[in-house]
Scaffold this motif. Structure first.
Motif, mmCIF file in Angstrom:
data_model
loop_
_atom_site.group_PDB
_atom_site.id
_atom_site.type_symbol
_atom_site.label_atom_id
_atom_site.label_comp_id
_atom_site.label_asym_id
_atom_site.label_seq_id
_atom_site.Cartn_x
_atom_site.Cartn_y
_atom_site.Cartn_z
ATOM 1 N N GLY A 54 0.822 -1.211 0.000
ATOM 2 C CA GLY A 54 0.000 0.000 0.000
ATOM 3 C C GLY A 54 0.854 1.258 0.000
ATOM 4 O O GLY A 54 0.357 2.374 0.190
ATOM 5 N N ILE A 55 2.156 1.101 -0.210
ATOM 6 C CA ILE A 55 3.072 2.252 -0.280
ATOM 7 C C ILE A 55 4.278 1.844 -1.116
ATOM 8 O O ILE A 55 4.705 0.685 -1.067
ATOM 9 N N PHE A 56 4.791 2.782 -1.909
ATOM 10 C CA PHE A 56 6.047 2.530 -2.613
ATOM 11 C C PHE A 56 6.719 3.870 -2.882
ATOM 12 O O PHE A 56 6.095 4.930 -2.805
ATOM 13 N N LYS A 57 8.020 3.745 -3.174
ATOM 14 C CA LYS A 57 8.803 4.968 -3.418
ATOM 15 C C LYS A 57 8.971 5.124 -4.926
ATOM 16 O O LYS A 57 9.146 4.131 -5.633
ATOM 17 N N VAL A 58 8.904 6.373 -5.409
ATOM 18 C CA VAL A 58 9.071 6.633 -6.835
ATOM 19 C C VAL A 58 10.308 7.495 -7.045
ATOM 20 O O VAL A 58 10.446 8.556 -6.433
ATOM 21 N N VAL A 59 11.211 7.011 -7.899
ATOM 22 C CA VAL A 59 12.410 7.801 -8.244
ATOM 23 C C VAL A 59 12.371 8.134 -9.730
ATOM 24 O O VAL A 59 11.612 7.518 -10.479
ATOM 25 N N ASN A 60 13.156 9.103 -10.142
ATOM 26 C CA ASN A 60 13.106 9.596 -11.527
ATOM 27 C C ASN A 60 11.663 9.907 -11.922
ATOM 28 O O ASN A 60 11.164 9.469 -12.956
ATOM 29 N N HIS A 61 11.024 10.691 -11.051
ATOM 30 C CA HIS A 61 9.573 10.926 -11.138
ATOM 31 C C HIS A 61 9.192 12.056 -12.081
ATOM 32 O O HIS A 61 8.027 12.255 -12.383
ATOM 33 N N GLY A 62 10.172 12.853 -12.504
ATOM 34 C CA GLY A 62 9.866 13.927 -13.462
ATOM 35 C C GLY A 62 9.421 15.237 -12.817
ATOM 36 O O GLY A 62 9.251 16.237 -13.521
#
Ligand SMILES: C=C1C[C@]23C[C@@]1(O)CC[C@H]2[C@@]12CC[C@H](O)[C@@](C)(C(=O)O1)[C@H]2[C@@H]3C(=O)O
Ligand SMILES: O=C(O)CCC(=O)C(=O)O
Ligand SMILES: [Fe+2]
Length: 337
Positions: A54-62
């Motif tokens: 129910g949670i995640f990390k986003v990288v290179n998100h723009g």
């Protein structure tokens, strides 16, 4: 999918032991939005992360770091004002400036906050009390930030729809793109814990909306609940100012018939440093009807929730305590439990 390690905290609030675990990291650079094979794979990873954690990390998100930094600067400028100036932007009813008191039902936390509606005209109005010297520059910075994080939220929703096999991949994001969307922006400021004691900054809860896009400075405090062999365990989520965390909300859990999980989380204060977090809560228009999508219902997975409008859900949510499991009110098997 890259897997990040969660930091190990010693003893948490109330002497609960928090364990180390891992949550997924999604790299969006590798999935420039083209619906190709690679994008399909990333979409599946996003679904898996939303089902399991129910949670995640986003990288290179723009999202431009300059936009993020301008928003953080405006936030800090506001929280650094004298108390009497800040109170002119309160009380939070429900938007505005608040201290310690959260919602209308007696919940308390060790924080100050600024809660804003993202609708540009509502924001322009509030900006006049928040930043008297330069309301236009305040609205400009918030609008610019909201536009970018909303685009990110919509991209995530499109990928979720693709990964879930929905017929229309814009079925979810159209709710946030609607000009009447009810999304909020919240800035939370947690001062260093008094007397070096760890305290509850923001109590345990799930977020009510579709999803939350969270960014914080480099100070820890966010924790999630995970089920483990000996019950529930609090797990710390390490801060990363260059990334965003996506938190699944109650509405997305209902729409997916319980497949995606609105994770319960909280914030504890940090004895060394103050934490500043910025949350975009992506919500549908008040009149939008929320019900499990037909693609999510089957004989093996019968319908779990009755239909409700976001306006109806919101009314119930404001009448309830922070930690209440509000989706239970809409469960079809509620009375049978
Ligand atoms: C105690 C409450 C505060 C809250 C409204 C509520 O009645 C229950 C949900 C709370 C919450 C949690 C996530 C977000 O921070 C928030 C803005 C939201 O939409 O739901 C808050 C509400 C709030 O602080 O007004
Ligand atoms: O401040 C944070 O890091 C999270 C706060 C939160 O969960 C919320 O405002 O809903
Ligand atoms: Fe939250």
């Amino acid at each position: 999918m890259v897997v990040a390690s969660l930091e190990l905290e010693g003893r948490g609030v109330d002497d609960q032991i928090s364990k180390s675990s891992s949550i997924p990291v999604i790299d969006l650079l590798s999935s420039s939005w083209k619906l190709g094979r690679r994008e399909q794979l990333v979409s599946k990873e996003i679904v898996k992360a939303s089902e399991k954690y129910g949670i995640f990390k986003v990288v290179n998100h723009g999202v431009g770091m300059d936009v993020v930094e301008r928003m953080e600067e405006k936030g800090m400028e506001f929280f650094s004002l004298p108390e009497n100036e800040k109170h002119k932007a309160g009380p939070p009813n429900p938007v505005g400036y608040g201290v310690r008191s959260i919602g209308f039902n007696g919940d308390m936390g060790d924080l100050e906050y600024l809660l804003l509606h993202t609708n540009p005209s509502s924001l322009a109005h509030k900006a006049r009390t928040i930043c008297k010297s330069n309301p236009n520059s305040f609205s400009y910075v918030v609008n610019e930030y909201v536009e970018e994080v909303r685009d990110l939220a919509c991209q995530i929703l499109d990928m979720l729809a693709l990964g879930l096999g929905l017929e229309n991949y814009q079925e979810l994001s159209r709710l946030l793109r609607d000009s009447e969307n009810d999304s909020l922006l919240r800035l939370n400021y947690y001062p260093t814990s008094y007397n070096a004691r760890v305290r509850v900054g923001f109590g345990e809860h799930s977020d009510p909306q579709l999803l939350t896009v969270l960014r914080s400075n480099n100070v820890s405090g966010l924790q999630i609940v995970t089920d483990s062999f000996n019950g529930e365990t609090w797990v710390s989520i390490p801060p990363d100012p260059t990334a965003f965390y996506i938190i699944i909300g109650d509405v997305l859990q209902a729409i997916t018939n319980g497949r995606l999980k609105s994770v319960r989380h909280r914030v504890i204060t940090n004895p060394q440093s103050s934490r500043l977090s910025m949350m975009y809560f992506g919500a549908p228009p008040l009149h939008a009807v929320i019900r499990p999508l037909p693609e999510m219902v089957s004989p093996e997975c019968p319908r779990k929730y009755r239909a409700f409008t976001w306006g109806e859900f919101k009314k119930a949510m404001y009448s309830l305590r922070l930690g209440y499991n509000r989706l239970d009110l809409y469960r079809l098997d509620h009375n049978a439990q």
